[in-house]
Scaffold this motif. Structure first.
Motif, mmCIF file in Angstrom:
data_model
loop_
_atom_site.group_PDB
_atom_site.id
_atom_site.type_symbol
_atom_site.label_atom_id
_atom_site.label_comp_id
_atom_site.label_asym_id
_atom_site.label_seq_id
_atom_site.Cartn_x
_atom_site.Cartn_y
_atom_site.Cartn_z
ATOM 1 N N LYS B 34 0.781 -1.186 -0.099
ATOM 2 C CA LYS B 34 0.164 0.038 0.059
ATOM 3 C C LYS B 34 0.825 1.120 0.146
ATOM 4 O O LYS B 34 1.697 1.414 0.695
ATOM 5 C CB LYS B 34 -0.759 0.007 1.256
ATOM 6 C CG LYS B 34 -1.944 0.917 1.199
ATOM 7 C CD LYS B 34 -3.011 0.806 2.375
ATOM 8 C CE LYS B 34 -4.065 1.740 2.350
ATOM 9 N NZ LYS B 34 -3.658 2.968 2.242
ATOM 10 N N ASP B 69 -6.135 -6.701 -3.150
ATOM 11 C CA ASP B 69 -6.809 -5.988 -2.012
ATOM 12 C C ASP B 69 -7.388 -7.359 -1.297
ATOM 13 O O ASP B 69 -8.711 -6.951 -0.760
ATOM 14 C CB ASP B 69 -7.692 -5.055 -2.658
ATOM 15 C CG ASP B 69 -8.025 -3.932 -1.228
ATOM 16 O OD1 ASP B 69 -7.244 -4.017 -0.264
ATOM 17 O OD2 ASP B 69 -9.056 -3.111 -1.256
ATOM 18 N N GLU B 86 -12.009 -0.913 -7.104
ATOM 19 C CA GLU B 86 -10.997 -0.625 -6.385
ATOM 20 C C GLU B 86 -9.671 -0.215 -7.173
ATOM 21 O O GLU B 86 -8.752 0.490 -6.513
ATOM 22 C CB GLU B 86 -10.532 -1.644 -5.386
ATOM 23 C CG GLU B 86 -11.586 -2.325 -4.482
ATOM 24 C CD GLU B 86 -12.249 -1.306 -3.498
ATOM 25 O OE1 GLU B 86 -11.442 -0.264 -3.205
ATOM 26 O OE2 GLU B 86 -13.278 -1.444 -3.053
ATOM 27 N N GLN B 162 -12.611 6.785 -6.204
ATOM 28 C CA GLN B 162 -12.056 6.413 -4.862
ATOM 29 C C GLN B 162 -11.411 5.144 -5.021
ATOM 30 O O GLN B 162 -11.455 4.372 -3.890
ATOM 31 C CB GLN B 162 -13.012 6.911 -3.649
ATOM 32 C CG GLN B 162 -13.667 8.094 -3.977
ATOM 33 C CD GLN B 162 -14.464 8.572 -2.740
ATOM 34 O OE1 GLN B 162 -15.207 7.933 -2.135
ATOM 35 N NE2 GLN B 162 -14.334 9.940 -2.282
ATOM 36 N N ARG B 164 -8.234 2.436 -4.731
ATOM 37 C CA ARG B 164 -7.227 2.411 -3.753
ATOM 38 C C ARG B 164 -5.937 2.079 -4.452
ATOM 39 O O ARG B 164 -4.767 2.041 -3.832
ATOM 40 C CB ARG B 164 -7.241 1.070 -2.678
ATOM 41 C CG ARG B 164 -8.878 1.254 -1.895
ATOM 42 C CD ARG B 164 -8.911 0.204 -1.106
ATOM 43 N NE ARG B 164 -7.835 0.005 -0.235
ATOM 44 C CZ ARG B 164 -7.861 -0.510 0.981
ATOM 45 N NH1 ARG B 164 -8.938 -1.340 1.418
ATOM 46 N NH2 ARG B 164 -6.735 -0.875 1.645
#
Lengths: 396, 250
Positions: B34, B69, B86, B162, B164
């Motif tokens: 991440k 994820d 995602e 939005q 990740r």
């Protein structure tokens, strides 16, 4: 400091110079110009001499009602006026909402009833026609600053106008005191031509879109069914389909079941048109780059959302010229129903010509109905051109 | 440090892919954590684009495993759609929707996929256009913008979900030279904000300044990987050295 200068004004040549530059700039062009002028004079002159001196136009006013609505009962003609009035109102509103910047289209629609009033109608009918223009203007002003619910109302009004018209025209049953049944064997003339065209477009268009999507489907059964349908129908002339519907269908049905003849012709036209529309839409679909699908999928949109929101709006926009071409073709193809014994514009023309007092007036009658076909075709073509330029914004 | 931060956000294990008989990805392994910015580079046809397109399943792979994820990519459409929600993607050719305005392009997915109200999505959309520096173009159509502006809209559109993770597939390769910087600036700002990014690019200045790790692809394999420092000053493999010398001294 800037280097920008305004573009020099190009001098407009005076008419004589223009003539010399464009029509008589060498001996060969001069010869062509003279020949063309002679040709125009010979043809145009002959036609005008015939139209103004020899032609027997009496056949038109005497049969005008037949040409417009066929044998539709005189006492029930108010239904058609009512539906046309509703359409004028809706058209006026729709133009104000979606085409306000296209004044020429609006003016064209407003003038149409007034032009029709030039036909040899009775005074009462001319007033009716003029009031259609007023209704259109009323619709325009009602919807000029339309909010969302007004827009929805007009859109649904337009969608529902077609089935409501068919319902009102055919009536609610023999016993009904207000709207007694009027059999479709009495529908005719321009009324029937327009009905076959409008209902034909309204149903075959969504059907064609589904077939086009089906032909590109990942599911083999759907794909092969669509391909088989399209290729089968495209391999057969429309007239064959109409004969099958009129003559062969009754052989397969039980004796006590009879399907309306107009409905049979209508179904034939829809099935035929859908196959061609499917190919036109497919052409538009193929022009959409693969990146559009990828971008849509990458955002998480589903296949159905991608098709409805991303692909179809672009594909249909690309396909507008061919789609309108197909619609115009459909309008003219409806004249084939005359061959299977329905009384559309062409069919009525044939019955008028069969009356003993009007024998031998083919030229007058066919010239008259061809003007109608031309007006309708050109109207569609013109609106589509305007639509294309209106939607040109946002093209790559 | 929490446990989940040590858990990689993307894991690719022994990924193999063929186009027909052409073996385009050969046992590709990668772990991305991440917030990392990964730059993938290599000659054309080396499989680098195919690889990042496998991560959101725009391409299928035939063997191996990719977990994004915590969701394993299978042919299950629900998993694919969850992963696509995602991960945002930016394409070489922008792929904006030409029939929608800039703002409509940006808010389409939040409204249709996340089922946000139009007002809420519009508010976010305008913020994002502000962030990529073109708030005044919201009502225009993509065809009216320059390439650099279009690519920035494409970034805003991807961010509107939005995500990740952001995937960039040669985002500056189709741009005129004077527009490359405005796009790279937006990407740099995004990287500084902590977004996990996989970027296929030959912009070595960007890599040097922003990347945490770099992967060199050639003939469907990862030939070499390391920090920009390692790759630029001390490449181990001859093929890496050759490729770098070719693109840095053209």
């Amino acid at each position: 400091m800037t280097n920008t200068r305004s573009r020099p004004v190009e001098a407009r040549p005076d008419p004589l110079t223009w003539l010399r530059q464009n029509l008589f700039n060498n001996w060969w062009n001069s010869l062509l110009t003279v020949f063309s002028l002679w040709l125009v004079y010979a043809l145009g002159g002959g036609i005008s001499v015939w139209a103004f001196t020899e032609a027997n136009w009496r056949v038109i006013p005497v049969n005008l009602r037949l040409f417009l609505v066929g044998q539709y009962p005189l006492t029930e003609i108010w239904r058609i006026w009512f539906l046309v009035a509703l359409l004028a109102l809706l058209t006026g509103s729709a133009l104000a909402i979606w085409a306000a910047s296209y004044r020429r289209i609006a003016v064209g629609f407003a003038l149409t009833p007034l032009l029709l009033a030039l036909l040899p109608f009775s005074l009462a009918n001319r007033l009716w026609l003029a009031s259609l223009t007023l209704l259109g203007l009323l619709g325009w002003f009602m919807a000029r600053n339309a909010n969302l619910s007004m827009r929805r109302l007009v859109m649904w009004g337009g969608v529902l106008w077609v089935p409501v018209s068919v319902l009102i025209m055919s009536g609610l049953g023999d016993e009904n005191p207000f709207l007694p049944s009027v059999g479709t064997n009495l529908w005719g003339g321009l009324l029937l031509t327009m009905l076959l065209t409008i209902v034909g477009i309204a149903i075959s268009f969504p059907l064609g879109v589904l077939l086009a999507l089906g032909r590109r489907s990942d599911l083999p059964i759907i794909r092969w069914a669509s391909v088989a349908y399209i290729e089968l129908i495209r391999g057969v002339p429309l007239i064959t389909l109409l004969f099958m519907a009129q003559l062969m269908l009754p052989l397969f049905l039980p004796a006590n079941v009879s399907i309306d003849r107009v409905l049979r012709a209508q179904v034939g036209i829809i099935l035929f048109s859908a196959a061609y529309l499917a190919e036109n839409v497919r052409g538009g679909l193929q022009a959409i780059p693969k990146g559009q699908f990828e971008a849509s999928y990458a955002l998480g949109l589903s296949g159905v959302q991608t098709t409805l929101l991303i692909i179809l709006p672009q594909a249909l926009r690309i396909a507008i010229p061919v789609l309108v071409g197909q619609f115009i073709g459909l309008l003219k193809d409806t004249s084939l129903v005359a061959i299977v014994g329905l009384f559309d514009l062409l069919g009525i023309a044939k019955t008028v010509l069969a009356q003993p007092e009007f024998l031998g007036l083919q030229r007058e009658v066919y010239a008259f109905i061809s003007v109608f076909y031309w007006l309708l075709s050109y109207g569609m073509s013109y609106i589509s051109q305007r639509l294309e330029s209106a939607l040109g914004l946002g093209q790559r | 440090m929490r446990d989940e931060t040590r858990q990689p956000i993307i894991t690719a294990k022994n990924v193999n892919k063929w186009y027909g008989h052409f073996h385009v990805l050969k046992d590709v392994n990668m772990e991305v954590h991440k917030g990392e910015v990964i730059v993938i580079f290599g000659p054309s046809g080396s499989g680098k684009s195919s690889f990042i397109r496998c991560i959101n399943r725009l391409e299928e792979y035939q063997s191996g495993q990719i977990v994004v994820d915590g969701i394993e990519l299978t042919s299950d459409i629900r998993n694919i759609e969850r992963i696509r929600m995602e991960t945002g993607m930016v394409f070489q050719q922008f792929n904006l929707f030409p029939h929608l305005t800039v703002l409509e392009n940006v808010i389409l997915a939040p409204v249709q996929v996340r089922k946000w109200s139009k007002d809420k999505a519009t508010e976010l959309g305008q913020q994002l256009l502000q962030r990529v520096g073109i708030p005044e173009q919201a009502e225009k159509y993509p065809g009216q913008l320059s390439g650099g502006q279009q690519q920035r809209v494409a970034i805003a559109r991807a961010l509107a979900m939005q995500p990740r993770i952001m995937l960039f597939d040669e985002p500056t390769s189709a741009l005129d030279p004077e527009m490359i910087k405005e796009v790279l600036d937006v990407m740099t700002e995004l990287a500084r904000s902590g977004m996990t990014m996989l970027v296929v690019t030959h912009e070595m200045g960007f890599a040097k300044a922003v990347a945490d790790r770099m992967f060199f692809f050639d003939k469907g394999q990862i030939v070499e990987s390391g920090t920009p420092q390692d790759i630029f000053t001390n490449p181990q493999e001859d093929r890496t050295k050759l490729f770098l010398s070719q693109i840095l001294t053209h």
